[in-house]
Scaffold this active site. Sequence first.
Site, short mmCIF file in Angstrom:
data_model
loop_
_atom_site.label_atom_id
_atom_site.label_comp_id
_atom_site.label_asym_id
_atom_site.label_seq_id
_atom_site.Cartn_x
_atom_site.Cartn_y
_atom_site.Cartn_z
N LYS A 131 0.82 -1.21 0.00
CA LYS A 131 0.00 0.00 0.00
C LYS A 131 0.86 1.26 0.00
CE LYS A 131 -2.33 -0.98 3.76
NZ LYS A 131 -1.71 -2.28 4.10
N ARG A 165 -9.29 1.27 8.83
CA ARG A 165 -8.95 -0.11 9.15
C ARG A 165 -10.09 -0.85 9.82
NH1 ARG A 165 -2.59 -0.54 10.96
NH2 ARG A 165 -1.72 0.35 9.05
N ARG A 214 12.21 -5.98 5.66
CA ARG A 214 12.05 -4.55 5.40
C ARG A 214 12.87 -3.73 6.42
NH1 ARG A 214 5.95 -2.75 4.74
NH2 ARG A 214 5.86 -3.20 6.97
N ARG A 261 11.66 -1.86 12.16
CA ARG A 261 10.59 -1.45 13.05
C ARG A 261 10.15 -2.62 13.92
NH1 ARG A 261 6.70 0.78 8.50
NH2 ARG A 261 5.32 -0.56 9.69
N ARG A 290 0.02 -8.83 13.85
CA ARG A 290 -0.58 -7.80 12.99
C ARG A 290 -1.48 -8.44 11.93
NH1 ARG A 290 3.87 -4.45 10.23
NH2 ARG A 290 2.12 -3.15 9.56
#
Length: 210
Positions: A15, A90, A124, A157, A168
Amino acid sequence: MKTNIVLLGPPGSGKGTQGEMLSRELGYVRLSTGDMLREAKRDGTPLGLQAKEYMDCGALVPNELIIDLMMERIEELGEGAPVVFDGFPRTVEQADALGDEVDVDLALNLDVDDAELVNRVTRRRSCPKCNAVYHLDFNPPAKPDACDKCGSALYQRDDDKEATFVNRLATYRENTLPLIEYYERRGNLRTIKGTGDIGEIFEKVKDAVL
């Protein structure tokens, strides 16, 4: 061209990347709740301190905090600017709040398998200063562990670590999947496969937007 676009999809579906490309190539204003919250957390604002405990364990930040933050940004923009919403809404409650403020022209759902998501997210790395995002396999920085844009040291992160990311995903399945049905009932949902070459995915995104 569609004016107000909602990007849907699980964490790691692309996204942010597609939202940035829409902003850069077609002039959309990208509103990312993730970026907003990370900035608030980094700066130690009241919202950031409230959100930190939720973000660090991969849970959704409460609706009222997110809605207040996003409504403030929408008001700052004023009317007329084409907007792509990345990470908002969300929940159905957030979608209702957004619908009270703007007409959503398109809800674009990026569909990616879970195994691919885990690989994308755990590999990432992010820049704490300018929010640039890299992938160690697909989009590595020119210099190891350093941001190409500002030179800051990259980091992983907390919500990109595997244990947190699994949580998540579970949270997404429970809370955000109903949004697909929500926008499908309104006739403005389009689903595209979010795997393969980034440029090819963006061509599909442009086809849906234009």
